[in-house]
Scaffold this active site. Structure first.
Site, PDB file in Angstrom:
ATOM      1  CG  MET A 180      39.074 -45.550  31.410  1.00  0.00           C
ATOM      2  SD  MET A 180      37.690 -45.797  32.523  1.00  0.00           S
ATOM      3  CE  MET A 180      37.747 -47.543  32.831  1.00  0.00           C
ATOM      4  CE  LYS A 229      29.127 -42.442  33.602  1.00  0.00           C
ATOM      5  NZ  LYS A 229      28.208 -43.038  32.620  1.00  0.00           N
ATOM      6  N   GLY A 234      41.323 -47.185  18.829  1.00  0.00           N
ATOM      7  CA  GLY A 234      41.411 -48.492  18.183  1.00  0.00           C
ATOM      8  C   GLY A 234      40.198 -48.824  17.326  1.00  0.00           C
ATOM      9  CB  THR A 260      35.737 -55.730  25.726  1.00  0.00           C
ATOM     10  OG1 THR A 260      36.165 -54.728  26.634  1.00  0.00           O
ATOM     11  CG2 THR A 260      36.806 -56.801  25.599  1.00  0.00           C
ATOM     12  N   GLY A 268      32.219 -50.647  23.568  1.00  0.00           N
ATOM     13  CA  GLY A 268      32.775 -51.945  23.966  1.00  0.00           C
ATOM     14  C   GLY A 268      31.710 -52.887  24.469  1.00  0.00           C
ATOM     15  CG  ASP A 269      30.831 -56.682  27.288  1.00  0.00           C
ATOM     16  OD1 ASP A 269      30.248 -57.501  26.551  1.00  0.00           O
ATOM     17  OD2 ASP A 269      30.644 -56.625  28.533  1.00  0.00           O
ATOM     18  N   PRO A 276      34.222 -51.317  19.967  1.00  0.00           N
ATOM     19  CG  PRO A 276      36.266 -52.199  19.314  1.00  0.00           C
ATOM     20  CD  PRO A 276      34.842 -52.567  19.512  1.00  0.00           C
ATOM     21  CG  ASP A 280      29.089 -44.492  26.667  1.00  0.00           C
ATOM     22  OD1 ASP A 280      28.971 -45.408  27.491  1.00  0.00           O
ATOM     23  OD2 ASP A 280      29.664 -44.640  25.562  1.00  0.00           O
TER      24      ASP A 280
HETATM   25  C1  LIG Z   1      34.634 -46.524  30.491  1.00  0.00           C
HETATM   26  S1  LIG Z   1      35.713 -47.587  29.661  1.00  0.00           S
HETATM   27  C2  LIG Z   1      34.589 -48.482  28.698  1.00  0.00           C
HETATM   28  C3  LIG Z   1      35.104 -49.792  28.243  1.00  0.00           C
HETATM   29  C4  LIG Z   1      34.124 -50.534  27.383  1.00  0.00           C
HETATM   30  N1  LIG Z   1      32.975 -50.922  28.128  1.00  0.00           N
HETATM   31  C5  LIG Z   1      34.752 -51.749  26.689  1.00  0.00           C
HETATM   32  O1  LIG Z   1      34.341 -52.892  26.981  1.00  0.00           O
HETATM   33  O2  LIG Z   1      35.619 -51.567  25.863  1.00  0.00           O
HETATM   34  C6  LIG Z   1      36.472 -46.506  28.525  1.00  0.00           C
HETATM   35  C7  LIG Z   1      37.887 -46.904  28.169  1.00  0.00           C
HETATM   36  O3  LIG Z   1      37.889 -48.002  27.273  1.00  0.00           O
HETATM   37  C8  LIG Z   1      39.011 -47.902  26.414  1.00  0.00           C
HETATM   38  N2  LIG Z   1      38.528 -47.819  25.021  1.00  0.00           N
HETATM   39  C9  LIG Z   1      37.277 -47.926  24.607  1.00  0.00           C
HETATM   40  N3  LIG Z   1      37.199 -47.844  23.259  1.00  0.00           N
HETATM   41  C10 LIG Z   1      38.460 -47.674  22.829  1.00  0.00           C
HETATM   42  C11 LIG Z   1      39.043 -47.519  21.540  1.00  0.00           C
HETATM   43  N4  LIG Z   1      38.312 -47.525  20.427  1.00  0.00           N
HETATM   44  N5  LIG Z   1      40.378 -47.380  21.456  1.00  0.00           N
HETATM   45  C12 LIG Z   1      41.136 -47.397  22.567  1.00  0.00           C
HETATM   46  N6  LIG Z   1      40.640 -47.530  23.803  1.00  0.00           N
HETATM   47  C13 LIG Z   1      39.315 -47.677  23.942  1.00  0.00           C
HETATM   48  C14 LIG Z   1      39.760 -46.627  26.808  1.00  0.00           C
HETATM   49  O4  LIG Z   1      40.732 -46.974  27.756  1.00  0.00           O
HETATM   50  C15 LIG Z   1      38.660 -45.816  27.437  1.00  0.00           C
HETATM   51  O5  LIG Z   1      39.152 -44.831  28.305  1.00  0.00           O
END
Ligand SMILES: C[S@@+](CC[C@H](N)C(=O)[O-])C[C@H]1O[C@@H](n2cnc3c(N)ncnc32)[C@H](O)[C@@H]1O
Length: 473
Positions: free
Chosen positions: A382, A269, A411, A330, A301-302, A224, A247
């Protein structure tokens, strides 16, 4: 950067050492190891100096220092216990633009000696610029234990083959991949067991039988945001890849860890911003891999949780491109932990549902009844833009208005913000606190533990706990 680390070739170059005592001896040893043509000026000399002179390793000048003695020297070291004399040496040397080091007086140093880990020809120099010598010593001890002794022979061996490798493999990427293979091969274990000839034969055979390597894609989860949450495997892939396709969720400190000469391509994105089409990203991965590149597809994330990792792999399959998937932490797991929210708890939540706030492809709504069950934690990725809709649907489906909610913005990063309140306030909290993406919504009784379990993660700045709206008004 206060000092620029450079490795100077002192071989057969004249260096003047002022001082003949024990401090001077220490410096003399280092300078002789580097092959310097060393002259030492002092009124008296420690016995080792005399011995070295007999072996013609140093030239001793039994006299008082005078600025004329500096002529023709590349470096000078003032290593006497007389502060005035050291100051005179420093002044005379800087006036002639000769690099000078004054032992134990950093204010009179134009260069400093780093702490050295010697696996020649591999050398590691460490310095804190004089700020934390004990920390440097500890670092050095650590590195000494993890850097094997055969590192030196390995570097020497590949050094001997360098020209041959250049003649046989014409492009840089091919040579780099060949060396990567060598460093993962039996050559290393042969050197470990001191079988230098066998190691050389093995390397020769590898070069003879070398075939251009195939492209490959590593689909890697970067976690994250906090770089310390990267897995070791993720780091290895980032260091091996020729190209990093990343990304926007991948944080700057993480990008700083990729191989220095790797090409970086952003296919970010971002909600509301111009972004690269998924089909274009898929094609880019295919093209790069078919061109023989090792590609690290680095995702926040993952890769398999709202990361479209599977779609990208599906695009590789018809071309028989090799791939690996490296899971990452994630956002739900990482951000909740850094905010002090356990996603399950025996008293508060026996299940977790992880959902996206975006609609499905066909615009279908999720099963709000299933998402509204009590004793369950709901994590919404999201979900910012649709927060009012989410709030309304959950309330309509029976989730209590008083259900605790948390909004986790950025986060695990230094700028992390945690806003808490109730489901009845969700959309209002987001607009009141001007929450920006990336953010997660956590809904459920476990959020009530947040005040108690919150901790200051590995951040430079502490987590900000915003007041719920009810308390702000
Ligand atoms: C396209 S998704 C990707 C998720 C990612 N693959 C994961 O496993 O965390 C993007 C969303 O993940 C969440 N997200 C990812 N990193 C974050 C962070 N550091 N703090 C808060 N939300 C996060 C948010 O909701 C963001 O809009």
């Amino acid at each position: 950067m206060q000092y620029l680390p450079i490795f100077a070739d002192l071989n057969a170059k004249s260096v003047l050492l002022v001082g003949g005592g024990h401090v001077a001896l220490r410096k003399a040893r280092t300078l002789l190891q580097a092959g310097a043509a060393l002259s030492v000026v002092a009124k008296e000399f420690a016995p080792e100096f005399v011995q070295w002179q007999q072996q013609q390793q140093v030239k001793l000048i039994g006299a008082e220092f005078s600025p004329e003695l500096l002529a023709g020297h590349w470096l000078v070291i003032a290593a006497t216990d007389d502060d005035d004399l050291n100051a005179l040496v420093h002044q005379a040397a800087t006036a002639q633009q000769i690099w000078v080091n004054t032992v134990d007086d950093q204010s009179k140093c134009e260069f400093i000696f780093p702490s050295i880990i010697d696996r020649s020809p591999i050398l590691i120099a460490i310095s804190s610029g004089g700020k934390a010598p004990v920390l440097v010593r500890r670092l050095r001890e650590k590195l000494e234990t993890i850097l094997p002794q055969h590192l030196g022979p390995l570097a020497s061996l590949v050094g001997k083959f360098r020209r041959k490798v250049q003649e046989k493999l014409h492009n840089f990427a091919e040579r780099r991949q060949f060396y990567e293979r060598v460093f993962n091969s039996e050559v290393v274990s042969l050197l470990q067991t001191e079988q230098a000839d066998a190691a050389a034969s093995k390397l020769e055979a590898m070069l003879e039988g070398h075939e251009p390597s195939q492209g490959e894609v590593f689909v890697v989860g970067a976690g994250p945001g906090d770089p310390e949450l990267l897995t070791l495997k993720a780091l290895q892939c980032m260091q091996q890849a020729d190209v990093i396709v990343y990304d926007y969720l991948v944080s700057e400190p993480i990008l700083a860890l990729v191989r220095r000469d790797a090409e970086l391509i952003c296919v970010g994105k971002k909600a509301g911003a111009h972004s690269v089409q998924q089909e274009h990203t898929n094609q880019l991965l295919v093209d790069l891999a078919l061109a023989g590149k090792k590609v690290c597809r680095l995702k926040g994330g993952d890769p398999f949780i709202f990361g479209r990792g599977a779609e990208e792999i599906e695009a590789l399959l018809p071309h028989a491109i090799k791939f690996q998937v490296v899971p990452g932490i994630t956002a739900a797991a990482g951000c909740a932990a850094y905010a002090g929210i356990p996603l399950t708890h025996r008293d508060h939540a026996q299940t977790v549902q992880i959902v996206t706030g975006h609609c499905q492809k066909d615009g279908k709504e999720p099963d709000w009844h299933s998402l509204s069950r009590p004793q369950q934690t709901l994590v919404i990725y999201m979900g910012l833009m649709k927060s009012a809709h989410i709030q309304q649907q959950l309330l309509q489906a029976g989730r209590a208005a008083s259900t605790p909610v948390a909004i986790l913005e950025n986060g695990t990063r230094p700028e992390q913000r945690v806003v808490t309140g109730t489901l009845a306030e969700l959309a209002e909290l987001i607009s009141q606190h001007q929450i920006q993406s990336p953010a997660l919504l956590v809904i459920g009784e476990v959020v009530s533990l947040q005040q108690q379990l919150a901790w200051y993660g590995a951040h430079s700045s502490p987590t900000v706990f915003a007041q719920p709206i009810a308390q702000l008004n």
